[in-house]
Write an enzyme that holds these catalytic residues in place. Structure first.
Site, PDB file in Angstrom:
ATOM      1  N   GLY A  45       0.869  -1.254  -0.013  1.00  0.00           N
ATOM      2  CA  GLY A  45       0.051   0.285   0.241  1.00  0.00           C
ATOM      3  C   GLY A  45       0.767   1.200   0.030  1.00  0.00           C
ATOM      4  O   GLY A  45       2.137   1.185   0.457  1.00  0.00           O
ATOM      5  N   GLN A  50       2.894  10.079   1.164  1.00  0.00           N
ATOM      6  CA  GLN A  50       4.498   9.419   1.333  1.00  0.00           C
ATOM      7  C   GLN A  50       4.987   9.675  -0.061  1.00  0.00           C
ATOM      8  O   GLN A  50       6.251   9.702   0.064  1.00  0.00           O
ATOM      9  CB  GLN A  50       3.971   8.107   1.289  1.00  0.00           C
ATOM     10  CG  GLN A  50       3.317   7.632   2.588  1.00  0.00           C
ATOM     11  CD  GLN A  50       3.153   5.954   2.614  1.00  0.00           C
ATOM     12  OE1 GLN A  50       2.272   5.389   2.018  1.00  0.00           O
ATOM     13  NE2 GLN A  50       4.214   5.120   3.139  1.00  0.00           N
ATOM     14  N   CYS A  92       5.866   0.078   7.248  1.00  0.00           N
ATOM     15  CA  CYS A  92       5.523   1.177   6.215  1.00  0.00           C
ATOM     16  C   CYS A  92       6.503   1.575   5.354  1.00  0.00           C
ATOM     17  O   CYS A  92       7.616   1.430   6.166  1.00  0.00           O
ATOM     18  CB  CYS A  92       5.107   2.355   7.265  1.00  0.00           C
ATOM     19  SG  CYS A  92       4.493   4.021   6.332  1.00  0.00           S
ATOM     20  N   LEU A  93       6.420   1.966   4.297  1.00  0.00           N
ATOM     21  CA  LEU A  93       7.278   2.299   3.333  1.00  0.00           C
ATOM     22  C   LEU A  93       8.289   3.510   3.786  1.00  0.00           C
ATOM     23  O   LEU A  93       9.228   3.848   3.429  1.00  0.00           O
ATOM     24  CB  LEU A  93       6.999   2.415   1.921  1.00  0.00           C
ATOM     25  CG  LEU A  93       6.326   1.113   1.245  1.00  0.00           C
ATOM     26  CD1 LEU A  93       5.964   1.288  -0.162  1.00  0.00           C
ATOM     27  CD2 LEU A  93       7.674   0.049   1.314  1.00  0.00           C
ATOM     28  N   HIS A 134      -4.814   1.604   7.381  1.00  0.00           N
ATOM     29  CA  HIS A 134      -3.248   2.196   7.478  1.00  0.00           C
ATOM     30  C   HIS A 134      -3.195   3.249   6.500  1.00  0.00           C
ATOM     31  O   HIS A 134      -2.550   4.199   6.861  1.00  0.00           O
ATOM     32  CB  HIS A 134      -2.171   0.956   7.264  1.00  0.00           C
ATOM     33  CG  HIS A 134      -1.075   1.569   7.281  1.00  0.00           C
ATOM     34  ND1 HIS A 134       0.280   0.939   8.083  1.00  0.00           N
ATOM     35  CD2 HIS A 134      -0.253   2.473   6.537  1.00  0.00           C
ATOM     36  CE1 HIS A 134       1.387   1.417   7.782  1.00  0.00           C
ATOM     37  NE2 HIS A 134       1.151   2.390   6.919  1.00  0.00           N
ATOM     38  N   GLU A 135      -3.626   2.855   5.196  1.00  0.00           N
ATOM     39  CA  GLU A 135      -3.407   4.019   4.121  1.00  0.00           C
ATOM     40  C   GLU A 135      -4.313   5.376   4.489  1.00  0.00           C
ATOM     41  O   GLU A 135      -3.823   6.405   4.153  1.00  0.00           O
ATOM     42  CB  GLU A 135      -3.399   3.248   2.923  1.00  0.00           C
ATOM     43  CG  GLU A 135      -2.513   2.111   2.550  1.00  0.00           C
ATOM     44  CD  GLU A 135      -1.095   2.602   2.769  1.00  0.00           C
ATOM     45  OE1 GLU A 135      -0.862   3.524   2.541  1.00  0.00           O
ATOM     46  OE2 GLU A 135      -0.379   1.532   2.874  1.00  0.00           O
ATOM     47  N   HIS A 138      -2.823   7.527   6.645  1.00  0.00           N
ATOM     48  CA  HIS A 138      -1.765   8.457   6.170  1.00  0.00           C
ATOM     49  C   HIS A 138      -2.578   9.907   5.363  1.00  0.00           C
ATOM     50  O   HIS A 138      -1.922  10.837   5.639  1.00  0.00           O
ATOM     51  CB  HIS A 138      -1.247   7.664   4.919  1.00  0.00           C
ATOM     52  CG  HIS A 138       0.117   6.940   5.391  1.00  0.00           C
ATOM     53  ND1 HIS A 138       1.319   7.737   5.875  1.00  0.00           N
ATOM     54  CD2 HIS A 138       0.254   5.635   5.126  1.00  0.00           C
ATOM     55  CE1 HIS A 138       1.882   6.555   6.023  1.00  0.00           C
ATOM     56  NE2 HIS A 138       1.663   5.343   5.572  1.00  0.00           N
TER      57      HIS A 138
HETATM   58 NI    NI Z   1       2.486   3.286   5.549  1.00  0.00          NI
END
Ligand code: NI
Length: 171
Positions: A45, A50, A92-93, A134-135, A138
């Site tokens: 995701g 991000q 998380c990226l 989660h997304e 963000h």
């Molecule tokens: Ni994340």
């Protein structure tokens, strides 16, 4: 095109994003770039902030084996959450190589607009439910480490500050 992923701490990861008013060519390119960036990472995701774009757009694909299912969700919102919760070890990226258990509703129903501007809705379960929550977090300026205790959160933040210093030094 693969875009650089912002690493925590970054003020852009703490700010709520603006709704998308119209599906323009720019939004389509953003969505495609976000999918390219997510698959390249690799991740399941990715949310627009991000990559430094403060718009309510997220992409995800939680298929582990089998044909990919690239999803683009514009202006997503959770319209129903199950009382039952489940816990997943999240990553998380924007917080590379750090993982922690986070408890969230096990199932959620989400409404969004697709790239054709058509309204969509789906009930997500399992990893998909965790990922979409989660997304969407963000898009509201919230990270998974915000669910952890202050000591754990500070420890991870310091590691990320160190990582960013090292990367900056390497140019
Ligand atoms: Ni994340």
């Amino acid at each position: 095109m693969i875009r650089p992923i912002l690493i925590h701490p970054d003020p852009r990861l703490k700010k709520p994003c603006d709704p998308v008013a119209e599906i323009t060519a720019e939004v389509r390119i953003l969505a495609k770039d976000m999918l390219d960036t997510m698959y390249d990472a690799p991740g399941i995701g990715l949310a627009a902030p991000q990559v430094g774009v403060m718009k309510r757009v997220l992409v995800m694909d939680c298929i582990k084996d089998g044909p990919p299912r690239p999803m683009v969700l514009i202006n997503p919102r959770v319209v129903w959450s199950s009382e039952e919760s489940s816990s997943y070890e999240e990553g998380c990226l924007s917080i590379p190589d750090q993982y922690a258990e986070v408890r969230r509703p096990a199932d959620v129903r989400v409404e969004w607009v697709d790239l054709d501007g058509a309204p969509q809705d789906e009930q997500f379960t399992g990893l998909w439910a965790t990922c979409v929550q989660h997304e969407i977090d963000h898009l509201d300026g919230k990270l998974f480490i915000d669910y952890l205790g202050p000591l754990k959160r500070q420890m991870i933040t310091r590691k990320m500050e160190k990582l960013k210093r090292e990367r900056a030094r390497q140019g």
